[in-house]
Scaffold this motif. Structure first.
Motif, PDB file in Angstrom:
ATOM      1  N   ILE A 238       2.321 -10.620  -9.076  1.00 49.13           N
ATOM      2  CA  ILE A 238       1.750 -11.105 -10.194  1.00 49.13           C
ATOM      3  C   ILE A 238       0.367 -11.745 -10.138  1.00 49.13           C
ATOM      4  CG2 ILE A 238       2.101 -13.164 -11.768  1.00 49.13           C
ATOM      5  CD1 ILE A 238       5.242 -12.311 -11.413  1.00 49.13           C
ATOM      6  N   VAL A 239       0.199 -12.615  -8.961  1.00 49.59           N
ATOM      7  CA  VAL A 239      -1.112 -13.336  -8.829  1.00 49.59           C
ATOM      8  C   VAL A 239      -2.056 -12.095  -8.393  1.00 49.59           C
ATOM      9  CG1 VAL A 239      -2.182 -14.654  -6.869  1.00 49.59           C
ATOM     10  CG2 VAL A 239       0.063 -15.216  -7.886  1.00 49.59           C
ATOM     11  N   ASP A 240      -2.059 -11.178  -7.711  1.00 52.04           N
ATOM     12  CA  ASP A 240      -2.629 -10.113  -7.678  1.00 52.04           C
ATOM     13  C   ASP A 240      -3.157  -9.516  -8.884  1.00 52.04           C
ATOM     14  OD1 ASP A 240      -2.575 -10.617  -4.863  1.00 52.04           O
ATOM     15  OD2 ASP A 240      -1.506  -8.780  -4.370  1.00 52.04           O
ATOM     16  N   GLY A 241      -2.195  -9.113  -9.686  1.00 52.51           N
ATOM     17  CA  GLY A 241      -2.582  -8.494 -10.938  1.00 52.51           C
ATOM     18  C   GLY A 241      -3.238  -9.480 -11.853  1.00 52.51           C
ATOM     19  N   LEU A 242      -3.014 -10.830 -12.146  1.00 53.36           N
ATOM     20  CA  LEU A 242      -3.880 -11.933 -12.669  1.00 53.36           C
ATOM     21  C   LEU A 242      -5.164 -11.769 -12.142  1.00 53.36           C
ATOM     22  CD1 LEU A 242      -1.116 -14.673 -13.211  1.00 53.36           C
ATOM     23  CD2 LEU A 242      -1.745 -12.929 -14.753  1.00 53.36           C
ATOM     24  N   CYS A 243      -5.390 -11.744 -11.040  1.00 52.59           N
ATOM     25  CA  CYS A 243      -6.684 -12.025 -10.608  1.00 52.59           C
ATOM     26  C   CYS A 243      -7.747 -10.754 -10.632  1.00 52.59           C
ATOM     27  CB  CYS A 243      -6.698 -12.082  -8.863  1.00 52.59           C
ATOM     28  SG  CYS A 243      -5.935 -13.715  -8.341  1.00 52.59           S
ATOM     29  N   ARG A 244      -7.134  -9.675 -11.304  1.00 50.37           N
ATOM     30  CA  ARG A 244      -7.792  -8.580 -11.450  1.00 50.37           C
ATOM     31  C   ARG A 244      -8.049  -8.659 -13.087  1.00 50.37           C
ATOM     32  NH1 ARG A 244      -5.631  -2.930  -9.871  1.00 50.37           N
ATOM     33  NH2 ARG A 244      -7.493  -2.621 -10.739  1.00 50.37           N
ATOM     34  N   SER A 245      -9.212  -8.780 -13.476  1.00 48.90           N
ATOM     35  CA  SER A 245      -9.622  -9.074 -14.993  1.00 48.90           C
ATOM     36  C   SER A 245      -9.444  -7.697 -15.748  1.00 48.90           C
ATOM     37  CB  SER A 245     -10.973  -9.574 -15.145  1.00 48.90           C
ATOM     38  OG  SER A 245     -11.864  -8.876 -14.606  1.00 48.90           O
ATOM     39  N   ASP A 246      -8.965  -6.608 -15.040  1.00 48.21           N
ATOM     40  CA  ASP A 246      -9.446  -5.456 -16.147  1.00 48.21           C
ATOM     41  C   ASP A 246      -7.954  -5.141 -16.271  1.00 48.21           C
ATOM     42  OD1 ASP A 246      -8.993  -4.882 -13.292  1.00 48.21           O
ATOM     43  OD2 ASP A 246      -9.444  -2.862 -13.491  1.00 48.21           O
ATOM     44  N   ARG A 247      -7.016  -5.771 -15.990  1.00 46.38           N
ATOM     45  CA  ARG A 247      -5.569  -5.158 -16.119  1.00 46.38           C
ATOM     46  C   ARG A 247      -5.046  -5.998 -17.413  1.00 46.38           C
ATOM     47  NH1 ARG A 247      -2.244  -4.277 -10.985  1.00 46.38           N
ATOM     48  NH2 ARG A 247      -0.863  -3.480 -12.687  1.00 46.38           N
ATOM     49  N   PHE A 248      -4.567  -5.167 -18.343  1.00 40.80           N
ATOM     50  CA  PHE A 248      -3.658  -5.647 -19.453  1.00 40.80           C
ATOM     51  C   PHE A 248      -2.052  -5.982 -18.963  1.00 40.80           C
ATOM     52  CE2 PHE A 248      -0.828  -4.959 -23.125  1.00 40.80           C
ATOM     53  CZ  PHE A 248      -1.152  -6.224 -23.651  1.00 40.80           C
ATOM     54  N   GLU A 249      -1.604  -4.983 -18.268  1.00 34.86           N
ATOM     55  CA  GLU A 249      -0.236  -4.855 -17.817  1.00 34.86           C
ATOM     56  C   GLU A 249      -0.133  -5.113 -16.465  1.00 34.86           C
ATOM     57  OE1 GLU A 249       3.550  -2.203 -18.852  1.00 34.86           O
ATOM     58  OE2 GLU A 249       1.648  -0.926 -18.536  1.00 34.86           O
ATOM     59  N   ILE A 250       0.883  -5.835 -16.153  1.00 35.05           N
ATOM     60  CA  ILE A 250       1.223  -5.819 -14.835  1.00 35.05           C
ATOM     61  C   ILE A 250       2.838  -5.583 -14.570  1.00 35.05           C
ATOM     62  CG2 ILE A 250       1.634  -7.583 -12.693  1.00 35.05           C
ATOM     63  CD1 ILE A 250      -0.448  -9.314 -14.123  1.00 35.05           C
ATOM     64  N   ALA A 251       3.079  -4.569 -14.383  1.00 35.20           N
ATOM     65  CA  ALA A 251       4.338  -4.042 -14.223  1.00 35.20           C
ATOM     66  C   ALA A 251       4.697  -3.617 -12.848  1.00 35.20           C
ATOM     67  CB  ALA A 251       4.656  -2.878 -15.341  1.00 35.20           C
ATOM     68  N   PHE A 252       6.039  -3.952 -12.323  1.00 35.68           N
ATOM     69  CA  PHE A 252       6.494  -3.398 -11.224  1.00 35.68           C
ATOM     70  C   PHE A 252       8.075  -3.442 -10.880  1.00 35.68           C
ATOM     71  CE2 PHE A 252       5.142  -7.919 -11.039  1.00 35.68           C
ATOM     72  CZ  PHE A 252       6.488  -8.534 -10.538  1.00 35.68           C
ATOM     73  N   PRO A 253       8.527  -2.896 -10.132  1.00 36.50           N
ATOM     74  CA  PRO A 253       8.069  -1.955  -9.137  1.00 36.50           C
ATOM     75  C   PRO A 253       7.687  -0.537  -9.723  1.00 36.50           C
ATOM     76  CG  PRO A 253      10.550  -2.108  -8.752  1.00 36.50           C
ATOM     77  CD  PRO A 253      10.075  -2.923 -10.044  1.00 36.50           C
ATOM     78  N   ARG A 254       6.813   0.094  -8.985  1.00 39.52           N
ATOM     79  CA  ARG A 254       6.311   1.537  -9.743  1.00 39.52           C
ATOM     80  C   ARG A 254       7.202   2.431  -9.911  1.00 39.52           C
ATOM     81  NH1 ARG A 254       0.656   1.292  -9.633  1.00 39.52           N
ATOM     82  NH2 ARG A 254      -0.431   0.348  -7.855  1.00 39.52           N
ATOM     83  N   ARG A 255       8.392   2.672  -9.082  1.00 41.48           N
ATOM     84  CA  ARG A 255       9.218   3.434  -9.476  1.00 41.48           C
ATOM     85  C   ARG A 255      10.196   3.322 -10.626  1.00 41.48           C
ATOM     86  NH1 ARG A 255      12.628   3.397  -3.989  1.00 41.48           N
ATOM     87  NH2 ARG A 255      11.898   1.075  -4.255  1.00 41.48           N
ATOM     88  N   MET A 256      10.412   2.127 -10.774  1.00 44.74           N
ATOM     89  CA  MET A 256      10.954   1.703 -12.027  1.00 44.74           C
ATOM     90  C   MET A 256      10.343   1.834 -13.294  1.00 44.74           C
ATOM     91  SD  MET A 256      13.157  -1.713 -12.939  1.00 44.74           S
ATOM     92  CE  MET A 256      14.635  -1.677 -14.060  1.00 44.74           C
ATOM     93  N   VAL A 257       8.898   1.375 -13.114  1.00 46.01           N
ATOM     94  CA  VAL A 257       7.850   1.667 -14.231  1.00 46.01           C
ATOM     95  C   VAL A 257       7.598   2.812 -14.600  1.00 46.01           C
ATOM     96  CG1 VAL A 257       5.387   1.372 -14.837  1.00 46.01           C
ATOM     97  CG2 VAL A 257       6.687  -0.471 -13.833  1.00 46.01           C
ATOM     98  N   TRP A 258       7.649   3.987 -13.672  1.00 44.48           N
ATOM     99  CA  TRP A 258       7.440   5.200 -13.888  1.00 44.48           C
ATOM    100  C   TRP A 258       8.446   5.994 -14.762  1.00 44.48           C
ATOM    101  CZ3 TRP A 258       2.813   6.791 -14.763  1.00 44.48           C
ATOM    102  CH2 TRP A 258       1.742   6.214 -14.240  1.00 44.48           C
ATOM    103  N   LEU A 259       9.620   5.548 -14.131  1.00 39.67           N
ATOM    104  CA  LEU A 259      10.928   5.968 -14.804  1.00 39.67           C
ATOM    105  C   LEU A 259      11.138   5.699 -16.389  1.00 39.67           C
ATOM    106  CD1 LEU A 259      13.833   7.391 -14.493  1.00 39.67           C
ATOM    107  CD2 LEU A 259      14.491   5.145 -13.996  1.00 39.67           C
ATOM    108  N   MET A 260      10.600   4.241 -16.481  1.00 32.93           N
ATOM    109  CA  MET A 260      10.900   3.773 -18.042  1.00 32.93           C
ATOM    110  C   MET A 260       9.893   4.442 -18.719  1.00 32.93           C
ATOM    111  SD  MET A 260      13.745   2.114 -17.682  1.00 32.93           S
ATOM    112  CE  MET A 260      13.853   1.487 -19.224  1.00 32.93           C
ATOM    113  N   LYS A 261       8.567   4.583 -18.410  1.00 36.01           N
ATOM    114  CA  LYS A 261       7.451   5.346 -19.169  1.00 36.01           C
ATOM    115  C   LYS A 261       7.687   6.708 -19.391  1.00 36.01           C
ATOM    116  CE  LYS A 261       3.945   2.118 -18.020  1.00 36.01           C
ATOM    117  NZ  LYS A 261       2.636   1.617 -18.831  1.00 36.01           N
TER     118      LYS A 261
END
Length: 78
Positions: free
Chosen positions: A32-55
């Motif tokens: 979450i902290v790493d994602g918030l520090c990147r100003s170019d990100r709208f969505e912080i979603a993890f873990p990737r395997r679950m994110v890709w499955l749901m998408k």
């Protein structure tokens, strides 16, 4: 938007259903902290395997989407 998967906590310890890709609190906080520090990100979603499955299942026809979603949800207690 922050969309974490299952994170170990006092609350999730009370769950009596499977929690796929359960992750440690410290790992989730770091993501979450790493994602918030990147100003170019709208969505912080993890873990990737679950994110890709749901998408992926969002692209399925509705009958398949609802069938697959029902398999992911915990069964109600009797």
């Amino acid at each position: 938007m922050i969309a974490p998967g299952f994170v170990k906590s006092e609350l999730t310890a009370k769950n009596d259903f499977p929690m796929p890709f359960l992750m440690e609190t410290e790992d989730a906080a770091k993501r979450i902290v790493d994602g918030l520090c990147r100003s170019d990100r709208f969505e912080i979603a993890f873990p990737r395997r679950m994110v890709w499955l749901m998408k992926f299942i969002r692209w399925l026809p509705y009958p398949l989407f609802f069938w697959f979603s029902s398999k992911l949800l915990p069964k109600p207690k009797k």
